[in-house]
Write an enzyme that holds these catalytic residues in place. Structure first.
Site: not given
Ligand code: GRF
Length: 194
Positions: A22, A96, A114, A149, A179
């Site tokens: 990406n 993270r 996502h 999240v 994506e």
């Protein structure tokens, strides 16, 4: 279009932990000199992240942050972002979780990609869960990062049809391809709404 006149460049940092496909697509898309969105640096918690190699290819800065202590790591990152006058953070496979404190200090200016049609399938192992549940569609989402999240406001989504023969692996490939189009498009949308 007039709205855009006078809007300054958007200095952008991309955070990665792995392959960085990406990141690569963002770099390719915004490498044009006239682009107002400037990818200025790559940051990673993983010194072996493959995507770090794009720093050299695209002649931009890279920074590796040791994440043994999250608070210290985030302090360092904030300082580094400030020093480099970063306006926007794009998470692209950054493994993270960011603390509330960090998100607050960069409020509204952190986005993520996502590989599912959020709000469905937040978290990890998305494609496996989608296939196990025999879904007909999945896709990808670019969204703002909030405390929870994969739950912030959605900027853009792309739907992908699942074939009977698809496995988690083939689906992941198909979605990743989308994506690479969606992330740059979402950034353009943010820019157009400034
Ligand atoms: C992508 O599927 C992205 O949606 C997820 O992590 C993966 C990163 O892939 N958050 P890459 O490192 O950009 O190739």
């Amino acid at each position: 279009m007039a709205k855009l006149i006078g809007v300054k460049n958007i200095n952008t940092a991309v955070f990665i932990s792995g392959t960085g496909s990406n990141l690569k697509s963002l770099l390719n898309f915004f490498s044009n000199k006239n682009s107002k969105i400037k990818i200025r640096l790559i940051l990673s918690n993983n010194r072996n992240a493959k995507g770090l190699r794009y720093a050299k290819t695209f002649k931009i800065k890279k920074k590796i942050i040791d994440y043994k202590n999250q608070r210290l790591a985030e302090n360092k990152i904030l300082l580094f972002l400030k020093k480099n006058k970063i306006d926007l953070v794009c998470l692209a496979g950054f493994m993270r979780l960011l603390s509330k404190r960090f998100i607050n200090s960069f409020n509204g200016k952190i986005i993520n990609i996502h590989p599912s049609l959020l709000p469905k399938y937040k978290g990890l192992n998305t494609h496996e869960r989608v296939i196990n549940n025999k879904e007909k569609y999945s896709g990808c989402t670019v969204h703002y990062v909030s405390y929870k999240v994969d739950s912030g406001k959605i900027i853009m989504q792309k739907k992908v049809k699942i074939q009977k023969k698809d496995t988690a692996k083939t689906l992941s490939k198909k979605i990743l391809k989308q994506e690479h189009f969606l992330y740059p498009k979402a950034l353009l949308k943010i820019y157009a709404n400034l």
